[in-house]
Design an enzyme around this catalytic site. Sequence first.
Site, PDB file in Angstrom:
ATOM      1  N   LYS A  73     110.982 100.049 -22.198  1.00 49.36           N
ATOM      2  CA  LYS A  73     109.943  99.169 -21.652  1.00 49.36           C
ATOM      3  C   LYS A  73     110.513  98.229 -20.603  1.00 49.36           C
ATOM      4  O   LYS A  73     109.819  97.818 -19.693  1.00 49.36           O
ATOM      5  CB  LYS A  73     109.219  98.405 -22.752  1.00 49.36           C
ATOM      6  CG  LYS A  73     110.112  97.707 -23.736  1.00 49.36           C
ATOM      7  CD  LYS A  73     109.311  97.259 -24.970  1.00 49.36           C
ATOM      8  CE  LYS A  73     110.262  96.942 -26.111  1.00 49.36           C
ATOM      9  NZ  LYS A  73     109.611  96.784 -27.389  1.00 49.36           N
ATOM     10  N   LYS A  78     117.209 106.608 -21.235  1.00 50.15           N
ATOM     11  CA  LYS A  78     116.261 106.492 -22.346  1.00 50.15           C
ATOM     12  C   LYS A  78     114.939 105.902 -21.852  1.00 50.15           C
ATOM     13  O   LYS A  78     114.916 105.117 -20.897  1.00 50.15           O
ATOM     14  CB  LYS A  78     116.851 105.651 -23.483  1.00 50.15           C
ATOM     15  CG  LYS A  78     116.793 104.173 -23.249  1.00 50.15           C
ATOM     16  CD  LYS A  78     117.031 103.350 -24.510  1.00 50.15           C
ATOM     17  CE  LYS A  78     116.998 101.886 -24.068  1.00 50.15           C
ATOM     18  NZ  LYS A  78     117.269 100.915 -25.066  1.00 50.15           N
ATOM     19  N   LYS A  97     121.732  94.398 -20.006  1.00 51.03           N
ATOM     20  CA  LYS A  97     120.640  93.518 -19.579  1.00 51.03           C
ATOM     21  C   LYS A  97     121.158  92.399 -18.696  1.00 51.03           C
ATOM     22  O   LYS A  97     120.537  92.044 -17.691  1.00 51.03           O
ATOM     23  CB  LYS A  97     119.911  92.917 -20.796  1.00 51.03           C
ATOM     24  CG  LYS A  97     118.966  93.901 -21.433  1.00 51.03           C
ATOM     25  CD  LYS A  97     118.018  93.234 -22.426  1.00 51.03           C
ATOM     26  CE  LYS A  97     117.214  94.302 -23.160  1.00 51.03           C
ATOM     27  NZ  LYS A  97     116.498  93.777 -24.319  1.00 51.03           N
TER      28      LYS A  97
END
Length: 331
Positions: free
Chosen positions: A198, A195, A112
């Site tokens: 969201k 994967k 991230k």
Amino acid sequence: RPRVFSGMQPTNASLHLGNYLGALRQWAAMQDHYDAFYCVVDLHAITAGHDADQLRQRTRVTAAQYIAGGVDPERSTLFVQSHVPEHAQLAWVLSCITGFGEASRMTQFKDKAARQGADATTVGLFTYPVLQAADILLYHADKVPVGEDQRQHIELTRDLGGRFNSRFGPTFTLPSPYIPEATAKIYDLQDPTAKMSKSVGGSGLIELLDEPKTIEKRIKSAVTDTGREIVADRENKPGVANLITILSAMSARPVADIEQDFVGRGYGDLKKEVTSAVMETVLPFQQRVRELLDDPAELDALLARGAAKAREVSAHTLRQVYDRIGFLEPE
Ligand code: TYM
């Protein structure tokens, strides 16, 4: 009865199929055998920038989706993380026994942070896994049902719990991850090597609260593979394998039966069956979420009852922790 704890972030307007198959469905199934705590982790949802009104709305929608997905608030303790102050309090204590290097090795953080850049990355995102460890350890959870992407965080939780126990005396139960292999990782329909996520988004995502038409379209345009055989070959046919995984999980049919059924048939047929299996779950799910959101006062009352139940456990654990580390008890 053994305990389970798990949670999801209210960062989107809808859960996606990976959240459902990787986690929520397991939660519902485990209620019968475990003393279950299921939490909407709103403290985790503010680590990467958010809108306050949206967060309020999404916290309720997430709780409603837990219930629509089968969590029974009478049998399980369903609550919102920020209603239980011990989560943040224990997180501070644990952060003081977490190595900086140890936290730096968390791959979700690294991914991230790499996407966001150093200046947009918050300290909260960095210490996020420590808060997650606090969530789990507060309730002495034995099992934590999650998807594969959370495995490293559960390992950190065990390490921190074990470290605390050996320094300050036995206090925490060390939890194990519960990650059924078949649904441990649901992949993106457009990029079946990544994967479903969201934070990545895009049209490879199946959101449970999306318009049925949109869901249908997304399944129809899922990437398949060259050749025509319908086999669950993750290496060579990741797109087809992912669709088979979804169909198998949604229809409770073994993968081998599905492969057998589709001998000589085409990808179009497979997508049709995936669509109807997904719809069979999604339509009543959406209906139930609408009903629950129609009465936000009732939903809020139910969450307040859950928080009160959660605090009975968490306050006791925190008191014990404070005592072990040498904080004076207030008069
Ligand atoms: P979150 O909100 O990202 O995801 C919620 C759950 O969905 C699972 N999941 C998947 N499973 C299979 N395939 C996928 N493509 C997929 N995408 C997501 C996740 O593994 C997770 O189980 N850090 C956690 C939230 C959390 C938590 C906790 C979990 C906070 N405290 C304590 C367990 C215990 C998270 O970000 O999940």
